[in-house]
Each structure stands twice: as C-alpha cells, then as structure tokens.
Design a protein around this motif. Sequence first.
Motif, PDB file in Angstrom:
ATOM      1  N   THR A   1       0.842  -1.186   0.000  1.00 25.03           N
ATOM      2  CA  THR A   1       0.000   0.000   0.000  1.00 25.03           C
ATOM      3  C   THR A   1       0.879   1.238   0.000  1.00 25.03           C
ATOM      4  N   LYS A   2       0.265   2.395  -0.163  1.00 23.84           N
ATOM      5  CA  LYS A   2       1.042   3.636  -0.226  1.00 23.84           C
ATOM      6  C   LYS A   2       1.730   3.967   1.093  1.00 23.84           C
ATOM      7  N   GLU A   3       1.330   3.321   2.184  1.00 21.93           N
ATOM      8  CA  GLU A   3       1.945   3.578   3.484  1.00 21.93           C
ATOM      9  C   GLU A   3       3.302   2.881   3.653  1.00 21.93           C
ATOM     10  N   VAL A   4       3.620   1.942   2.780  1.00 21.54           N
ATOM     11  CA  VAL A   4       4.877   1.193   2.887  1.00 21.54           C
ATOM     12  C   VAL A   4       6.018   2.016   2.288  1.00 21.54           C
ATOM     13  N   ALA A   5       7.110   2.112   3.013  1.00 17.62           N
ATOM     14  CA  ALA A   5       8.279   2.844   2.519  1.00 17.62           C
ATOM     15  C   ALA A   5       8.806   2.191   1.245  1.00 17.62           C
ATOM     16  N   LEU A   6       9.224   3.002   0.297  1.00 20.98           N
ATOM     17  CA  LEU A   6       9.690   2.512  -0.992  1.00 20.98           C
ATOM     18  C   LEU A   6      10.813   1.479  -0.832  1.00 20.98           C
ATOM     19  N   TRP A   7      11.742   1.705   0.083  1.00 26.33           N
ATOM     20  CA  TRP A   7      12.867   0.791   0.255  1.00 26.33           C
ATOM     21  C   TRP A   7      12.438  -0.568   0.802  1.00 26.33           C
TER      22      TRP A   7
END
Length: 62
Positions: free
Chosen positions: A20-26
């Motif tokens: 989801t958008k809440e997960v950090a990209l890394w």
Amino acid sequence: MSDVKEFEVDGKDLPLHCPTKEVALWASHPRVFLDVAKTGQVSCPYCGTKYRLKPGTQVHHH
C-alpha cells in the motif's frame, strides 16, 4: 509469534494492491493487485500480509 501483518479494508481501498502507499519505498516489493472481493480475504503472495473486508462493505464492480 507471527510477523504477518493483517489489515481490514473497505470500499475506498479498492482496487486493493500490496504494498500500500503507506509502505516505505525501500521496504516494498513489486505491486500486485489482490482480489479481496471474491472471498472477503486475501494474502499477498510476496510478503504474506493479510487483508480482509470490513463487515458490511459494499463492493462495486466497474
């Protein structure tokens, strides 16, 4: 003790995808769309996160 995350989702979260958008990209994996409407619950094949529809959620198909 399990490290698997579980989330309740409703109509505004559809179409559902993980991460989801809440997960950090890394910390993310390739985006995968999940069909939670079929059974009311689904697990991500990459990370195992579990999603379930909130009781009473109306699913509108387009």
